[in-house]
Design an enzyme around this catalytic site. Structure first.
Site, PDB file in Angstrom:
ATOM      1  N   LYS A   1     -11.771  -6.759 -11.789  1.00  0.00           N
ATOM      2  CA  LYS A   1     -12.397  -5.474 -12.069  1.00  0.00           C
ATOM      3  C   LYS A   1     -11.374  -4.447 -12.542  1.00  0.00           C
ATOM      4  O   LYS A   1     -11.651  -3.624 -13.399  1.00  0.00           O
ATOM      5  CB  LYS A   1     -13.038  -4.981 -10.771  1.00  0.00           C
ATOM      6  CG  LYS A   1     -14.190  -4.074 -11.019  1.00  0.00           C
ATOM      7  CD  LYS A   1     -14.939  -3.813  -9.746  1.00  0.00           C
ATOM      8  CE  LYS A   1     -16.340  -3.368 -10.112  1.00  0.00           C
ATOM      9  NZ  LYS A   1     -17.234  -3.329  -9.006  1.00  0.00           N
TER      10      LYS A   1
ATOM     11  N   LYS B   1       0.823  -1.223   0.000  1.00  0.00           N
ATOM     12  CA  LYS B   1       0.000   0.000   0.000  1.00  0.00           C
ATOM     13  C   LYS B   1       0.847   1.259   0.000  1.00  0.00           C
ATOM     14  O   LYS B   1       0.518   2.233  -0.669  1.00  0.00           O
ATOM     15  CB  LYS B   1      -0.937   0.023   1.219  1.00  0.00           C
ATOM     16  CG  LYS B   1      -2.073  -0.962   1.126  1.00  0.00           C
ATOM     17  CD  LYS B   1      -3.088  -0.550   0.077  1.00  0.00           C
ATOM     18  CE  LYS B   1      -4.156  -1.626  -0.068  1.00  0.00           C
ATOM     19  NZ  LYS B   1      -4.970  -1.471  -1.257  1.00  0.00           N
TER      20      LYS B   1
ATOM     21  N   LYS C   1      -6.233 -13.314 -15.539  1.00  0.00           N
ATOM     22  CA  LYS C   1      -7.120 -13.365 -14.391  1.00  0.00           C
ATOM     23  C   LYS C   1      -8.273 -12.389 -14.558  1.00  0.00           C
ATOM     24  O   LYS C   1      -8.062 -11.231 -14.906  1.00  0.00           O
ATOM     25  CB  LYS C   1      -6.309 -12.995 -13.146  1.00  0.00           C
ATOM     26  CG  LYS C   1      -7.046 -13.252 -11.863  1.00  0.00           C
ATOM     27  CD  LYS C   1      -6.113 -13.133 -10.665  1.00  0.00           C
ATOM     28  CE  LYS C   1      -6.906 -13.355  -9.400  1.00  0.00           C
ATOM     29  NZ  LYS C   1      -6.917 -12.232  -8.497  1.00  0.00           N
TER      30      LYS C   1
END
Ligand code: TRP
Length: 331
Positions: A197, A111, A194
């Site tokens: 979204k 992150k 894969k």
């Protein structure tokens, strides 16, 4: 019977990859175990969604899980923020979580790299919130993918630490629920391997997609220029349409196109037309149920209320006992 807890990210619309991943396993687990499935809306605040997006995504995920077969009579399906006991458990755990171990967590390091402008304390303490979700119901099993294993390991660490600190055998050690090879990998349409979204426009087929949208996406799926030798191995770029056909079409249909491929007679346009037809019928029951449930405001709020009540029954018992163990006493 195990006590199972799993969080669902409120991502909005679900795609086929979600269905063949966690969703189908949740649906079978609810018949055998005491399951708590919740929509992790506290967790999603780390990325600062707008109020509208937050609610819309939570509601959509709830509707689609119900449409796909999660049964609120068999499992406890709730919204995380409907159970504020979660936040209290999180506070307790944070007092015994060390900055060093939180900073070493792989997902935190990722992150920092992905969003250096928003490295907030919620990101750092993501593992303690997740541990709170799990131990709040004294879960013994947690169905998680590879990417969540470290979080689960940290959960064990936190609950053992709590037990040791107060010299109790209160929290069990939650273990990963292993699906073995039941997990079916669903490739995306753009040949990237894969379905996801965030993997680009047109890559995913959503359970709620209308037939025309499905047809368009399938017809645009990546292929190559076709085999040049008989029985040639299929390159990654065209495994997508074969693998998708394997999950939504009849076995005969798949073998027909395998044969066409192996004899170099394949016309990808024809194969995609067939795949679109089969994909549309495969998703039809989902589409219909999503529409029906979504339109039934009373049902959706009843499900949320029942979930909240059932989850709070378990959560408030744990919190009461944990407060006692810690030494909070009533005057
Ligand atoms: N971190 C999980 C994910 O990203 C979601 C999650 C939150 C979760 N709390 C949990 C999963 C508790 C299992 C148990 O997918």
């Amino acid at each position: 019977m195990e006590t199972v807890v799993s969080g669902i990210r409120p991502t909005g619309n679900l795609h086929l990859g979600n269905y063949f991943g966690a969703l189908r396993n949740f649906i079978s687990m609810q018949n055998e175990h005491n399951c708590y499935f919740f929509i992790a809306d506290y967790h999603s605040l780390t990325t600062h969604p707008t109020p509208g997006d937050l609610h819309g995504n939570v509601r959509q995920v709830m509707v689609e899980y119900l449409a796909a077969g999660l049964d609120p009579e068999k499992c406890t399906l709730y919204v995380q923020s409907d159970v504020p006991e979660t936040a209290e458990m999180y506070l307790f755990l944070n007092m015994n979580a060390y900055i060093g171990e939180l900073e070493r967590c792989t997902s935190f390091k990722d992150k920092i790299r992905q969003q250096p402008q928003n490295v907030n304390a919620g990101l750092l303490t993501y593992p303690t919130l997740m541990a709170a979700d799990i131990i709040l119901h004294k879960a013994t099993k947690v169905p998680v993918g590879k990417d969540q294993e470290q979080h689960l390991e940290m959960t064990r660490q936190f609950s053992n630490r709590f037990n040791r600190m107060y010299n109790v055998e209160y929290f069990p050690e939650p273990q990963a629920f292993n699906f073995g090879n039941e997990l079916v990998k669903i490739p995306g349409l753009n040949g990237s391997g894969k379905m996801g979204k965030s993997e680009g426009e047109g890559n995913a087929i959503f359970l709620a997609d209308e037939p025309e949208a499905i047809r368009k996406k399938v017809m645009k799926a990546v292929t190559d220029s076709g085999p040049t030798e008989p029985n040639q191995a299929k390159p990654e770029a065209i495994q997508n349409i074969f693998q998708l056909m394997k999950v939504v079409s009849a076995p005969d249909t798949l073998s027909f196109f395998e044969e066409q491929y192996n004899t170099c007679k394949i016309r990808y346009g024809d194969m995609k037309k067939q795949l679109a037809v089969d994909m549309i019928s495969f998703t039809e029951p989902f589409r219909d149920k999503i529409k029906a449930i979504s339109a039934d405001e009373a049902y959706v709020s009843r499900v949320a209320r029942i979930g909240k009540e059932k989850a709070q029954e378990s959560a408030s018992k744990t919190i009461r006992e944990v407060r006692e163990i810690i030494g909070f006493k009533r005057f």
